[in-house]
Design a protein around this motif. Structure first.
Motif, PDB file in Angstrom:
ATOM      1  N   UNK A  13       0.841  -1.212   0.000  1.00  0.00           N
ATOM      2  CA  UNK A  13       0.000   0.000   0.000  1.00  0.00           C
ATOM      3  C   UNK A  13       0.868   1.251   0.000  1.00  0.00           C
ATOM      4  N   UNK A  14       1.889   1.296   0.836  1.00  0.00           N
ATOM      5  CA  UNK A  14       2.751   2.476   0.914  1.00  0.00           C
ATOM      6  C   UNK A  14       3.426   2.738  -0.433  1.00  0.00           C
ATOM      7  N   UNK A  15       3.901   1.671  -1.091  1.00  0.00           N
ATOM      8  CA  UNK A  15       4.563   1.843  -2.390  1.00  0.00           C
ATOM      9  C   UNK A  15       3.605   2.353  -3.465  1.00  0.00           C
ATOM     10  N   UNK A  16       2.330   1.963  -3.361  1.00  0.00           N
ATOM     11  CA  UNK A  16       1.381   2.314  -4.420  1.00  0.00           C
ATOM     12  C   UNK A  16       0.477   3.497  -4.101  1.00  0.00           C
ATOM     13  N   UNK A  17       0.213   3.736  -2.820  1.00  0.00           N
ATOM     14  CA  UNK A  17      -0.725   4.806  -2.472  1.00  0.00           C
ATOM     15  C   UNK A  17      -0.158   5.790  -1.451  1.00  0.00           C
ATOM     16  N   UNK A  56     -10.765   2.858   1.902  1.00  0.00           N
ATOM     17  CA  UNK A  56      -9.867   4.013   1.807  1.00  0.00           C
ATOM     18  C   UNK A  56      -9.393   4.228   0.377  1.00  0.00           C
ATOM     19  N   UNK A  57      -9.072   3.157  -0.311  1.00  0.00           N
ATOM     20  CA  UNK A  57      -8.533   3.269  -1.675  1.00  0.00           C
ATOM     21  C   UNK A  57      -9.635   3.270  -2.729  1.00  0.00           C
ATOM     22  N   UNK A  58     -10.890   3.104  -2.295  1.00  0.00           N
ATOM     23  CA  UNK A  58     -12.044   3.081  -3.191  1.00  0.00           C
ATOM     24  C   UNK A  58     -11.827   2.087  -4.340  1.00  0.00           C
ATOM     25  N   UNK A  59     -11.498   0.859  -3.931  1.00  0.00           N
ATOM     26  CA  UNK A  59     -11.240  -0.210  -4.894  1.00  0.00           C
ATOM     27  C   UNK A  59     -11.863  -1.500  -4.360  1.00  0.00           C
ATOM     28  N   UNK A  60     -12.365  -2.337  -5.246  1.00  0.00           N
ATOM     29  CA  UNK A  60     -12.933  -3.604  -4.782  1.00  0.00           C
ATOM     30  C   UNK A  60     -11.871  -4.454  -4.066  1.00  0.00           C
ATOM     31  N   UNK A  61     -12.280  -5.099  -2.994  1.00  0.00           N
ATOM     32  CA  UNK A  61     -11.363  -5.957  -2.238  1.00  0.00           C
ATOM     33  C   UNK A  61     -10.744  -7.018  -3.138  1.00  0.00           C
ATOM     34  N   UNK A  62     -11.511  -7.537  -4.087  1.00  0.00           N
ATOM     35  CA  UNK A  62     -11.000  -8.569  -4.992  1.00  0.00           C
ATOM     36  C   UNK A  62      -9.810  -8.053  -5.801  1.00  0.00           C
TER      37      UNK A  62
END
Length: 185
Positions: A13-17, A56-62
């Motif tokens: 997550x840190x690397x991408x967001x 938080x990232x507004x993305x599907x868990x899948x």
């Protein structure tokens, strides 16, 4: 699950967001910011992190699990278990055939490890059926990403499809893996 899983999720997550996104995820999941790799955490912590990340990232868990599976295969596995991974195989098919043996070796480091089981059946020159058994629900997208990531790691792109449940009446998942470059079984 061991803290290594949650800590790898944090890194991903840190690397991408960014670190602020991770702070928000940990706060929403009501967990700590970091995790001790060799400490065993209840599975509910990991599931809470995935749910919070989805919000938080507004993305599907899948989608998040699939991305994390890919990250695990291409980054965490080689960095954390390079020697064991190298001894497991030199291509996608051999690594998949030996995953259960690799998990057995890791149990000396992680005595509470409850790993999944993988059985591999060749379906032709470029295909494999991977039979996946786990006591944990909801990780199918992670396994898809893991299989795709192994293909990338070994330079053998893998197209992965999933059957909901094995047709033989047993309770496990089946993934069809088609290897699209040299290195097929």
């Amino acid at each position: 699950m061991y803290g290594l899983i949650n800590e790898a999720m944090r890194r991903h997550v840190v690397e991408n967001a960014g670190p602020a996104a991770w702070s928000s995820i940990a706060l929403r999941a009501e967990t700590s910011q970091t995790f001790a790799a060799l400490h065993y955490y209840d599975d509910s912590v990991t599931y809470a992190l995935v749910g919070a990340a989805s919000e938080v990232l507004d993305a599907p868990a899948e989608d998040l699990l699939r991305g994390f599976g890919h990250y695990w295969s291409t980054r965490v596995g080689p960095e954390s278990y390079g020697d064991i991974l190298g001894a497991t195989g030199t291509d996608v098919a051999s690594v998949l055939r030996n995953l259960d043996e690799m998990h057995a070796r890791l149990q000396s480091l992680y005595p509470e490890l409850r790993p999944p089981s993988f059985d591999v059946v060749e379906t032709g020159e470029d295909g494999l059926d991977v039979h996946y058994r786990s006591e944990r629900a909801g990780l199918v997208p992670f396994v898809v990403g893991l299989l795709e990531g192994l293909g990338d790691l070994y330079g053998t792109p893998a197209a992965v499809t999933h059957d909901a449940v094995a047709s033989d009446g047993t309770d496990h998942e089946v993934f069809h893996v088609r290897l699209t470059a040299s290195g097929a079984p």
